[in-house]
Motif scaffolding. Sequence first.
Motif, PDB file in Angstrom:
ATOM      1  N   LYS A   3       0.834  -1.200   0.000  1.00  0.00           N
ATOM      2  CA  LYS A   3       0.000   0.000   0.000  1.00  0.00           C
ATOM      3  C   LYS A   3       0.872   1.254   0.000  1.00  0.00           C
ATOM      4  O   LYS A   3       0.584   2.219  -0.696  1.00  0.00           O
ATOM      5  CB  LYS A   3      -0.931  -0.011   1.214  1.00  0.00           C
ATOM      6  N   LYS A   4       1.964   1.212   0.760  1.00  0.00           N
ATOM      7  CA  LYS A   4       2.866   2.355   0.828  1.00  0.00           C
ATOM      8  C   LYS A   4       3.523   2.591  -0.541  1.00  0.00           C
ATOM      9  O   LYS A   4       3.646   3.728  -1.008  1.00  0.00           O
ATOM     10  CB  LYS A   4       3.927   2.086   1.904  1.00  0.00           C
ATOM     11  N   ASP A   7       0.958   3.999  -2.909  1.00  0.00           N
ATOM     12  CA  ASP A   7       0.738   5.426  -2.647  1.00  0.00           C
ATOM     13  C   ASP A   7       1.870   6.266  -3.227  1.00  0.00           C
ATOM     14  O   ASP A   7       1.637   7.337  -3.787  1.00  0.00           O
ATOM     15  CB  ASP A   7       0.604   5.687  -1.129  1.00  0.00           C
ATOM     16  N   LYS A   8       3.115   5.787  -3.054  1.00  0.00           N
ATOM     17  CA  LYS A   8       4.262   6.510  -3.609  1.00  0.00           C
ATOM     18  C   LYS A   8       4.166   6.581  -5.129  1.00  0.00           C
ATOM     19  O   LYS A   8       4.442   7.622  -5.728  1.00  0.00           O
ATOM     20  CB  LYS A   8       5.575   5.840  -3.207  1.00  0.00           C
ATOM     21  N   GLU A  10       1.442   6.377  -6.960  1.00  0.00           N
ATOM     22  CA  GLU A  10       0.333   7.264  -7.313  1.00  0.00           C
ATOM     23  C   GLU A  10       0.732   8.733  -7.149  1.00  0.00           C
ATOM     24  O   GLU A  10       0.429   9.570  -8.007  1.00  0.00           O
ATOM     25  CB  GLU A  10      -0.884   6.944  -6.444  1.00  0.00           C
ATOM     26  N   ASN A  11       1.435   9.058  -6.067  1.00  0.00           N
ATOM     27  CA  ASN A  11       1.907  10.429  -5.857  1.00  0.00           C
ATOM     28  C   ASN A  11       2.883  10.846  -6.955  1.00  0.00           C
ATOM     29  O   ASN A  11       2.861  11.986  -7.424  1.00  0.00           O
ATOM     30  CB  ASN A  11       2.567  10.578  -4.487  1.00  0.00           C
TER      31      ASN A  11
END
Length: 184
Positions: A3-4, A7-8, A10-11
């Motif tokens: 998930k981390k 998220d990275k 996606e950012n």
Amino acid sequence: IRKKNADKLENAQVSMLLFYHMLAIVFVQIFIFSGNWALAKNINFYNVRPPLDPTPFPNSFKCFTCENVVDNYNCNRWAEDKWCPQNTRYCLTVHHFTSYGRSTSVTKKCASRDECRFVGCHHHRDTGHTECVSCCEGMICNVEIPTNHTNAVFAVMHSQRISDGSRWTVNIPLLASVIIILLL
């Protein structure tokens, strides 16, 4: 951890998308405003398009018009944008210049056939100046000035003149903006 990492990723994608979006906006602004930075001497008088406003009468036309202007560039640059009178059919150009080829006077106007009968070049011995006169037929056809016997002529079109008011033109900055927006 997945998930981390997601998220990275996606950012990073959002940041990259924002970067491309800002780059596209900067490109469009530079492209649109770059025309203001160009020198006035880069004006292309050959790419003059007839206006979209209605013509005052059938087969109407325009000519570059100026009276006793110092050179061709200033004549074309500041020429009045108005329709020629109905009793005219040609664009007349009178060019006075020195024996060294330096322009001293340029006059351009709408003309009748009678005014166009004195085309050609004539050297004035008393002043040392030469006067060349040319006439042409067509929308804003008098871009150039006559300088010798090969271009001081009476040029007429042999085909039927028609109005081309429905012609499409492309606005390059607008087209570039649409393409960039579609790519984003």
